[in-house]
Scaffold this motif. Structure first.
Motif, PDB file in Angstrom:
ATOM      1  N   GLY A  93     -27.545  -2.799  22.081  1.00  0.00           N
ATOM      2  CA  GLY A  93     -26.205  -2.887  21.536  1.00  0.00           C
ATOM      3  C   GLY A  93     -26.153  -3.063  20.033  1.00  0.00           C
ATOM      4  N   GLY A  94     -27.241  -2.709  19.358  1.00  0.00           N
ATOM      5  CA  GLY A  94     -27.290  -2.841  17.905  1.00  0.00           C
ATOM      6  C   GLY A  94     -28.010  -4.081  17.420  1.00  0.00           C
ATOM      7  N   LEU A  95     -28.482  -4.915  18.344  1.00  0.00           N
ATOM      8  CA  LEU A  95     -29.158  -6.165  17.975  1.00  0.00           C
ATOM      9  C   LEU A  95     -30.374  -5.924  17.087  1.00  0.00           C
ATOM     10  N   LEU A  96     -31.138  -4.874  17.392  1.00  0.00           N
ATOM     11  CA  LEU A  96     -32.398  -4.658  16.691  1.00  0.00           C
ATOM     12  C   LEU A  96     -32.230  -4.058  15.293  1.00  0.00           C
ATOM     13  N   ALA A  97     -31.025  -3.722  14.925  1.00  0.00           N
ATOM     14  CA  ALA A  97     -30.823  -3.107  13.616  1.00  0.00           C
ATOM     15  C   ALA A  97     -31.201  -4.053  12.483  1.00  0.00           C
ATOM     16  N   ASP A  98     -30.902  -5.363  12.670  1.00  0.00           N
ATOM     17  CA  ASP A  98     -31.215  -6.327  11.614  1.00  0.00           C
ATOM     18  C   ASP A  98     -31.695  -7.654  12.198  1.00  0.00           C
ATOM     19  N   VAL A  99     -32.553  -7.555  13.202  1.00  0.00           N
ATOM     20  CA  VAL A  99     -33.015  -8.768  13.880  1.00  0.00           C
ATOM     21  C   VAL A  99     -33.798  -9.685  12.947  1.00  0.00           C
ATOM     22  N   GLU A 100     -34.355  -9.134  11.874  1.00  0.00           N
ATOM     23  CA  GLU A 100     -35.132  -9.957  10.935  1.00  0.00           C
ATOM     24  C   GLU A 100     -34.285 -11.026  10.248  1.00  0.00           C
ATOM     25  N   LYS A 101     -32.961 -10.875  10.297  1.00  0.00           N
ATOM     26  CA  LYS A 101     -32.105 -11.858   9.617  1.00  0.00           C
ATOM     27  C   LYS A 101     -32.278 -13.252  10.209  1.00  0.00           C
ATOM     28  N   TYR A 102     -32.724 -13.324  11.478  1.00  0.00           N
ATOM     29  CA  TYR A 102     -32.917 -14.628  12.108  1.00  0.00           C
ATOM     30  C   TYR A 102     -34.108 -15.377  11.519  1.00  0.00           C
ATOM     31  N   ALA A 103     -34.963 -14.677  10.797  1.00  0.00           N
ATOM     32  CA  ALA A 103     -36.102 -15.346  10.161  1.00  0.00           C
ATOM     33  C   ALA A 103     -35.628 -16.339   9.110  1.00  0.00           C
ATOM     34  N   GLU A 104     -34.510 -16.047   8.466  1.00  0.00           N
ATOM     35  CA  GLU A 104     -33.982 -16.966   7.452  1.00  0.00           C
ATOM     36  C   GLU A 104     -33.577 -18.292   8.089  1.00  0.00           C
ATOM     37  N   LYS A 105     -32.880 -18.215   9.238  1.00  0.00           N
ATOM     38  CA  LYS A 105     -32.494 -19.435   9.949  1.00  0.00           C
ATOM     39  C   LYS A 105     -33.723 -20.173  10.470  1.00  0.00           C
ATOM     40  N   ALA A 106     -34.729 -19.405  10.906  1.00  0.00           N
ATOM     41  CA  ALA A 106     -35.959 -20.025  11.399  1.00  0.00           C
ATOM     42  C   ALA A 106     -36.679 -20.762  10.285  1.00  0.00           C
TER      43      ALA A 106
END
Length: 411
Positions: A93-106
């Motif tokens: 559903g488009g999740l993988l388009a910018d999944v790397e953004k969660y690295a900032e929160k991590a």
């Protein structure tokens, strides 16, 4: 080409983004990200279909299916008067388009934790997993990887870029970053520090972990300083066997692992502890498997004990020499009366390898027992009302009481 044919079959049925299409062929080719693989496959399919279309083949429907997730194909179709609408990926559903953004929160969640190794874990909505399973099952995919594996890898790689000097560790990382894609929450699971050492217990009023009766201190309390060094919230100990609170642990000492839970750091200089009750010498860091090995080894370790024993009736040196009959004997023990509330009918069989006695006075003698780990030594001496057989009391036909007990060596 088989890959192109299979990819076209998949795209006829489902609109898939570059990552989700490429992931179905993840085991084919190396040093490629799934989105790179998927984009390359779509490009080749696009070239093939456009060539066939220009040759007069009836492939317009396939071009429309491809165009749902492929911009170059949409551009081509517009040149021939066909409008194709873009659609979201059926699986992610488009999740993988910018999944790397969660690295900032991590990375933010890891702030303040001094760690060396990490792993990324994720929790995905059930419908995404079900849709992925549907595609894999329908097209009998055997060359792919799971979407969770891709997500964890991509976020892990981005974290490595943001946190230089850190390493990904699959088996036993210091910390696990957990990302819930249903809520968007990021949490950090801190694995415990496991520090192995050896300890001596010099006091007869110190137990391993619990205070009771005349116990004035515990090894657990003494090792709180280890917890404080690592900034943990709690600590427990795993020892290779145990001695009674009123028994000293001397000689080469007993192995013990200090487990520090929820630590703030994973590397620190831990000095030895020496006081009037306990000596602790750190050895190094271990894993959970080593903890299990230490506990299992304690059941078969050979231990040397020294006991000072009081006899109700006077004994002669000749009578005392009879205890040598207990060397190389198997001893059967039912749970001692002093602890039978825990497992009243449990039977334990242990080996006595050597035993020697020295008369100190008519009513007092010194006993040295070399035996298999797990032998209830006090009960082996006084017999525990017949619950241990054979026993020193049985051989001497005397009522005995253990005045002192020391562990001299753990072999």
């Amino acid at each position: 080409m088989e890959v192109l044919d299979k990819a076209l079959e998949i795209l006829r049925a489902y609109p898939l983004c570059d990552s989700c299409l490429g992931r179905q062929f993840a085991q084919l080719g190396f040093a490629l990200e799934n989105w790179e693989r998927g984009r390359a496959i779509k490009t080749l399919v696009h070239m093939k279909l456009v060539s066939e279309y220009r040759s007069g083949a009836d492939v317009l429907n396939d071009l429309v299916k491809l165009a749902k997730t492929h911009q170059p194909t949409r551009r081509f179709l517009s040149t021939v008067g066909v409008k194709a609408e873009e659609e979201k990926c059926y699986i992610c559903g488009g999740l993988l388009a910018d999944v790397e953004k969660y690295a900032e929160k991590a990375a933010e969640a890891l702030r303040g934790v001094e760690f060396e190794t990490f792993e990324v874990g994720s929790s995905l909505p059930r419908d995404i997993l079900e849709r992925e399973g549907e595609v894999v099952k329908r097209f009998l995919i055997t060359t792919g990887e799971s979407i969770k594996h891709e997500i964890n890898r991509r976020i892990g790689r981005e974290l490595l870029r943001r946190l230089p000097g850190k390493k990904v560790e699959k088996l036993r990382p210091n910390v696990v970053v957990k990302i819930d894609f249903t809520t968007g929450d990021v949490s950090v699971l801190k694995n415990p520090v496991l520090l192995e050492g050896i300890y001596l217990k010099l006091s007869r009023r110190t137990s391993q972990a619990k205070k009771f009766g005349g116990v004035k201190a515990t090894l657990l309390e003494k090792l709180q300083y280890v917890r404080d060094i690592f900034g943990g919230v709690e600590h427990v100990i795993h020892a290779g066997g145990r001695e009674d609170a009123d028994a000293r642990m001397l000689g080469t000492g007993r192995p013990v692992v200090v487990e520090v839970k929820q630590p703030a750091r994973y590397r620190a200089d831990v000095p030895p502890l020496v006081d009037s009750d306990v000596v602790f010498k750190p050895i190094g860091y271990v894993n959970r498997e080593e903890v299990r090995r230490i506990k299992e080894k304690a059941k078969t370790d050979i231990k040397l004990y020294r006991a000072l024993v009081l006899s109700e009736r006077p004994l002669t040196a000749e009578e005392l020499s009879k205890v040598s009959e207990l060397s190389r004997r198997t001893v059967v023990q039912f749970t001692p009366r002093r602890i039978k509330r825990l497992s009243p009918k449990k039977k334990r069989v242990r080996m006595v390898y050597d035993i020697h006695a020295r008369l100190v006075s008519p009513h007092v003698f010194e006993l040295y027992v070399r035996c298999q780990g797990g032998l209830y030594v006090k009960e082996f001496i006084h017999g525990d009302g017949g619950r241990t057989t054979p026993s020193v009391a049985e051989i001497l036909n005397a009522q005995l009481d253990v005045l002192e007990l020391d562990v001299l060596a753990v072999e």
